[in-house]
Design a protein around this motif. Sequence first.
Motif, mmCIF file in Angstrom:
data_model
loop_
_atom_site.group_PDB
_atom_site.id
_atom_site.type_symbol
_atom_site.label_atom_id
_atom_site.label_comp_id
_atom_site.label_asym_id
_atom_site.label_seq_id
_atom_site.Cartn_x
_atom_site.Cartn_y
_atom_site.Cartn_z
ATOM 1 N N ASN A 187 0.411 17.636 -26.591
ATOM 2 C CA ASN A 187 -0.781 16.865 -26.246
ATOM 3 C C ASN A 187 -1.065 16.831 -24.749
ATOM 4 O OD1 ASN A 187 -1.732 15.872 -28.789
ATOM 5 N ND2 ASN A 187 0.122 14.612 -28.882
ATOM 6 N N LEU A 188 -1.348 18.013 -24.193
ATOM 7 C CA LEU A 188 -1.690 18.091 -22.776
ATOM 8 C C LEU A 188 -3.060 18.738 -22.666
ATOM 9 C CD1 LEU A 188 1.658 19.585 -21.452
ATOM 10 C CD2 LEU A 188 0.793 17.296 -21.007
ATOM 11 N N PRO A 189 -3.865 18.323 -21.676
ATOM 12 C CA PRO A 189 -5.162 18.972 -21.544
ATOM 13 C C PRO A 189 -4.972 20.399 -21.047
ATOM 14 C CG PRO A 189 -4.825 17.362 -19.768
ATOM 15 C CD PRO A 189 -3.605 17.314 -20.638
ATOM 16 N N SER A 190 -5.765 21.337 -21.546
ATOM 17 C CA SER A 190 -5.624 22.756 -21.193
ATOM 18 C C SER A 190 -4.166 23.181 -21.321
ATOM 19 C CB SER A 190 -6.112 23.034 -19.770
ATOM 20 O OG SER A 190 -7.417 22.584 -19.609
ATOM 21 N N ASN A 191 -3.570 22.838 -22.462
ATOM 22 C CA ASN A 191 -2.120 23.034 -22.595
ATOM 23 C C ASN A 191 -1.678 24.485 -22.396
ATOM 24 O OD1 ASN A 191 -3.200 23.760 -25.073
ATOM 25 N ND2 ASN A 191 -2.042 22.266 -26.281
ATOM 26 N N LEU A 377 0.100 8.775 -19.798
ATOM 27 C CA LEU A 377 -1.089 8.078 -19.314
ATOM 28 C C LEU A 377 -2.074 8.943 -18.518
ATOM 29 C CD1 LEU A 377 -0.036 5.629 -20.653
ATOM 30 C CD2 LEU A 377 -0.375 4.309 -18.555
ATOM 31 N N PRO A 378 -1.583 9.888 -17.690
ATOM 32 C CA PRO A 378 -2.558 10.670 -16.917
ATOM 33 C C PRO A 378 -3.653 11.302 -17.787
ATOM 34 C CG PRO A 378 -0.374 11.064 -16.053
ATOM 35 C CD PRO A 378 -0.193 10.220 -17.292
ATOM 36 N N ILE A 385 -10.551 7.105 -16.611
ATOM 37 C CA ILE A 385 -10.848 6.109 -15.566
ATOM 38 C C ILE A 385 -11.417 6.798 -14.321
ATOM 39 C CG2 ILE A 385 -9.756 4.488 -13.947
ATOM 40 C CD1 ILE A 385 -7.946 3.579 -16.249
ATOM 41 N N ARG A 386 -10.818 7.926 -13.975
ATOM 42 C CA ARG A 386 -11.292 8.695 -12.817
ATOM 43 C C ARG A 386 -12.778 9.041 -12.996
ATOM 44 N NH1 ARG A 386 -6.943 11.926 -12.719
ATOM 45 N NH2 ARG A 386 -5.923 10.812 -11.007
ATOM 46 N N ASP A 387 -13.131 9.522 -14.191
ATOM 47 C CA ASP A 387 -14.530 9.891 -14.457
ATOM 48 C C ASP A 387 -15.446 8.671 -14.419
ATOM 49 O OD1 ASP A 387 -13.727 12.476 -14.737
ATOM 50 O OD2 ASP A 387 -13.905 12.552 -16.924
ATOM 51 N N ARG A 388 -14.971 7.558 -14.935
ATOM 52 C CA ARG A 388 -15.784 6.329 -14.933
ATOM 53 C C ARG A 388 -15.997 5.842 -13.499
ATOM 54 N NH1 ARG A 388 -18.774 5.084 -19.047
ATOM 55 N NH2 ARG A 388 -18.408 2.834 -18.999
ATOM 56 N N LEU A 389 -14.951 5.910 -12.678
ATOM 57 C CA LEU A 389 -15.087 5.495 -11.277
ATOM 58 C C LEU A 389 -16.134 6.350 -10.571
ATOM 59 C CD1 LEU A 389 -11.409 4.876 -10.130
ATOM 60 C CD2 LEU A 389 -13.319 3.360 -9.613
ATOM 61 N N LYS A 390 -16.055 7.658 -10.803
ATOM 62 C CA LYS A 390 -17.014 8.582 -10.155
ATOM 63 C C LYS A 390 -18.432 8.268 -10.576
ATOM 64 C CE LYS A 390 -14.117 12.598 -9.637
ATOM 65 N NZ LYS A 390 -13.596 13.486 -10.666
ATOM 66 N N ALA A 391 -18.594 7.852 -11.854
ATOM 67 C CA ALA A 391 -19.929 7.577 -12.378
ATOM 68 C C ALA A 391 -20.377 6.150 -12.034
ATOM 69 C CB ALA A 391 -19.940 7.790 -13.891
ATOM 70 N N GLY A 392 -19.522 5.396 -11.361
ATOM 71 C CA GLY A 392 -19.860 4.008 -11.047
ATOM 72 C C GLY A 392 -19.948 3.146 -12.299
ATOM 73 N N VAL A 452 1.929 10.233 -11.076
ATOM 74 C CA VAL A 452 1.276 9.712 -12.272
ATOM 75 C C VAL A 452 -0.212 9.460 -11.979
ATOM 76 C CG1 VAL A 452 1.187 7.761 -13.901
ATOM 77 C CG2 VAL A 452 3.405 8.645 -13.121
ATOM 78 N N PHE A 453 -0.489 8.741 -10.885
ATOM 79 C CA PHE A 453 -1.859 8.293 -10.616
ATOM 80 C C PHE A 453 -2.676 9.285 -9.788
ATOM 81 C CE2 PHE A 453 0.463 4.464 -11.676
ATOM 82 C CZ PHE A 453 -0.411 3.865 -12.568
ATOM 83 N N GLY A 454 -2.017 10.272 -9.182
ATOM 84 C CA GLY A 454 -2.727 11.143 -8.251
ATOM 85 C C GLY A 454 -3.005 10.339 -6.989
ATOM 86 N N THR A 455 -3.221 11.021 -5.870
ATOM 87 C CA THR A 455 -3.437 10.256 -4.635
ATOM 88 C C THR A 455 -4.760 9.497 -4.702
ATOM 89 O OG1 THR A 455 -4.199 12.338 -3.730
ATOM 90 C CG2 THR A 455 -2.024 11.603 -3.031
ATOM 91 N N ASP A 456 -5.751 10.049 -5.407
ATOM 92 C CA ASP A 456 -7.065 9.381 -5.433
ATOM 93 C C ASP A 456 -6.985 7.998 -6.077
ATOM 94 O OD1 ASP A 456 -6.507 10.543 -7.918
ATOM 95 O OD2 ASP A 456 -8.590 11.071 -8.336
ATOM 96 N N LEU A 457 -6.394 7.909 -7.269
ATOM 97 C CA LEU A 457 -6.319 6.598 -7.923
ATOM 98 C C LEU A 457 -5.334 5.683 -7.194
ATOM 99 C CD1 LEU A 457 -6.456 7.353 -11.769
ATOM 100 C CD2 LEU A 457 -8.294 6.582 -10.266
ATOM 101 N N SER A 458 -4.267 6.255 -6.666
ATOM 102 C CA SER A 458 -3.290 5.442 -5.935
ATOM 103 C C SER A 458 -3.955 4.731 -4.762
ATOM 104 C CB SER A 458 -2.151 6.304 -5.405
ATOM 105 O OG SER A 458 -1.283 6.635 -6.449
ATOM 106 N N GLU A 459 -4.959 5.389 -4.168
ATOM 107 C CA GLU A 459 -5.585 4.826 -2.963
ATOM 108 C C GLU A 459 -6.895 4.103 -3.241
ATOM 109 O OE1 GLU A 459 -5.833 8.229 -0.420
ATOM 110 O OE2 GLU A 459 -3.647 8.275 -0.135
ATOM 111 N N SER A 460 -7.307 4.049 -4.510
ATOM 112 C CA SER A 460 -8.611 3.452 -4.802
ATOM 113 C C SER A 460 -8.530 1.919 -4.838
ATOM 114 C CB SER A 460 -9.121 3.986 -6.153
ATOM 115 O OG SER A 460 -10.112 3.129 -6.669
#
Length: 487
Positions: A187-191, A377-378, A385-392, A452-460
């Motif tokens: 169960n991984l994206p683009s496995n 979780l990633p 969540i990343r996509d939702r944040l980008k879309a506001g 786990v969170f990537g630097t973007d989510l870690s810093e958001s």
Amino acid sequence: MTRLSRQTLGQLPKDVGRPNYDPARVTVGIVHLGIGAFHRAHQAAFTDAVLAQDPSWGICGVSLRSPETRDALAPQDGLYTLKVQDGDGEELQVIGSVVELLCAPEDPEAVLRRMADPATRIVSLTITEKGYCHNPATGTLDENHPDIVHDLENPGQPRSAIGFIVEALARRKSAGTAPFTLLTCDNLPSNGHVLKRVVTRFAELRDPALAAFVRNVASPSTMVDRIVPATTDSDRSAIAAALGVEDAWPVMTEPFRQWVIEDDFPLGRPAWENAGALFADDVAVFEMMKLRLLNGSHSTLAYLGYLAGAETVADAMALPGMEALIGGLMREEVSPTLPPLPGFDLAAYRAELLQRFRNPALRHRTWQIAMDGSQKLPQRLLGTIRDRLKAGAGYDRLALGVAAWMRYARGVDEAGRPIDVRDPHAARIAELTQGMGAPEGIVAAFLTMTDVFGTDLSESAPFRLTLINALTRLFEKGSAATLRDYV
Ligand code: CS2
């Protein structure tokens, strides 16, 4: 009691399904790494259904860790029972596609020989997320992983699936044998891409000429779906009573099954389409839909359900507010992030998922799904969540799922009792959050895990705040009362 085997197949009650081919005539064409319950309810069942057409596609099942499956199935000639059940009834089917069993730590050489054999045309995998030895946030090989370090130093005695694959390919290359097709079913994206990336990197670290060979290996992506809870002793007794012979390791599952595969098999493949598999040019859309809707919901309900005292997924679904929460998460927060799938009825798919989660016959433990959250979780919640944040756009329900993981993974339940947390990073999480009681500190500690969170989510900052709010609710009211807010 007599054991299930080729010899005793004839004694089974008439309504028990059995192979429509002679299992003794089946030969190995597939080596499968990670012969757990999921593989046996999914790919092995699809293969069983088409072996009569071509018996050269039998499966050699390899355990990479313990001898348990081999010890249970070898005395049964690889045969086992699949019990398919829901609220309406059950069906039993004996599967005959697994014709050889190997335990890698006991005899790595036997596994490598099988993989290098020209008759082996596919090497498939269900090794779980952590078996890829990758960084879940970036999808690249974790070169410091102890198994990877070991396998680079001892290429002839590998421990990891990655080490086995590359060594077997090296042997095929020197023997002038064409490479097998790699078929990941995790169960991984683009496995398929993730697998190809990690094996290619591993080969580069071994030898550039080998890397060139590995770069040409086909590694189609797949979307796999079937819910398969761990087998219990009471399942074993029920199967023995129904069969009249003992089966040391039957597998329990639901009627639903889905397999979408990219059609890239240079050395051929079984006609899985005749068993209901779908061959598609682009599997990524299906993978994303399934990972975010099914697995994202599953993890959310597992953490919240466990904390609220629900032992199984069906129990968790019965908690007041849970179904509304999960329904809303799928409809309002996940579905808008999915690429269009023309002709596909997403609303019906979501409704079917809720019904599958309610399946009263499957005792699927929340604790089982809660395992390995740092690896799951990633792709299940954080990408959405990343996509939702980008879309506001809002993502409160998804954030509640992540906060529930944090509450769970610290290892203490709402009554102060210890939780048996199974996760490759369990010790690291305990250390990071040691002595912390306030949600602000706990969230900050988890967000240092950039793998786990990537630097973007870690810093958001907005993400951090949303998590703190969700975790505060869980600490102040507990999971059951938090869920009731959604009724
Ligand atoms: C589950 C999956 O254990 C888990 O994490 O979410 O195994 C799930 O049951 C399957 O992906 C369903 O296809």
